[in-house]
Design an enzyme around this catalytic site. Structure first.
Site, PDB file in Angstrom:
ATOM      1  CD  GLU A  25       3.211   3.248  -8.088  1.00 47.37           C
ATOM      2  OE1 GLU A  25       3.143   4.307  -8.721  1.00 47.37           O
ATOM      3  OE2 GLU A  25       2.181   2.617  -7.724  1.00 47.37           O
TER       4      GLU A  25
ATOM      5  CB  CYS B 213      -1.194   7.416  -4.783  1.00 46.62           C
ATOM      6  SG  CYS B 213      -0.849   5.866  -3.913  1.00 46.62           S
TER       7      CYS B 213
END
Length: 145
Positions: free
Chosen positions: A52, A79
């Site tokens: 990401e 995360c």
């Protein structure tokens, strides 16, 4: 399959072929991919280059209004770091390929108003399960274990 998740899966496969962790991501604005990335912690000797983060970095500088109409696609549940970045930039929606092998702070992200769509895509699950079985030490390093 959604074309944007398919692009994220292609990124995950690319990362695996480079000797990295098979997680991919794309950032989409107004139906167009503006950033692509894959986990490159191994390849770049990076502490933070999750998929990401790579996709956001590759999108370049965007305005706050751009982020606020974006959708972040990731093959794996983001995360804490990646979720925090999505929250910081007020990305309103995250499409998650799977959260069976790893689950980020999904409830917290939802509590902050982000829409999460979890696909539990079989290919995303297979990629991660096979990788974790083959390289548990690298996976544990990636998630801070």
């Amino acid at each position: 399959m959604d074309a944007f998740m398919a692009a994220a899966i292609d990124e995950a496969r690319k990362g695996l072929s480079e000797g990295g962790i098979p997680i991919g991501s794309v950032l989409v604005i107004d139906g167009k991919i503006v950033g692509r990335g894959h986990n490159r912690r191994v390849q770049r000797q990076s502490a933070i280059l999750h998929a990401e983060m790579d996709a956001l970095e590759n999108a370049g500088r965007l305005t706050a209004k751009d982020y606020q109409r974006a959708v972040l696609y990731s093959t794996l549940s983001p995360c804490d770091m990646c979720s925090g970045t999505a929250l910081l930039y007020k990305i309103p929606r995250i499409v998650i390929g799977e959260n069976q092998t790893f689950r980020g702070p999904e409830e917290y992200v939802r509590s902050r108003g982000v829409e999460l769509n979890i696909l539990n895509d079989p290919e995303c699950i297979r990629l991660m399960r096979e990788f974790i079985a083959a390289r548990p030490e690298l996976w544990n390093e990636d998630i801070g274990v």
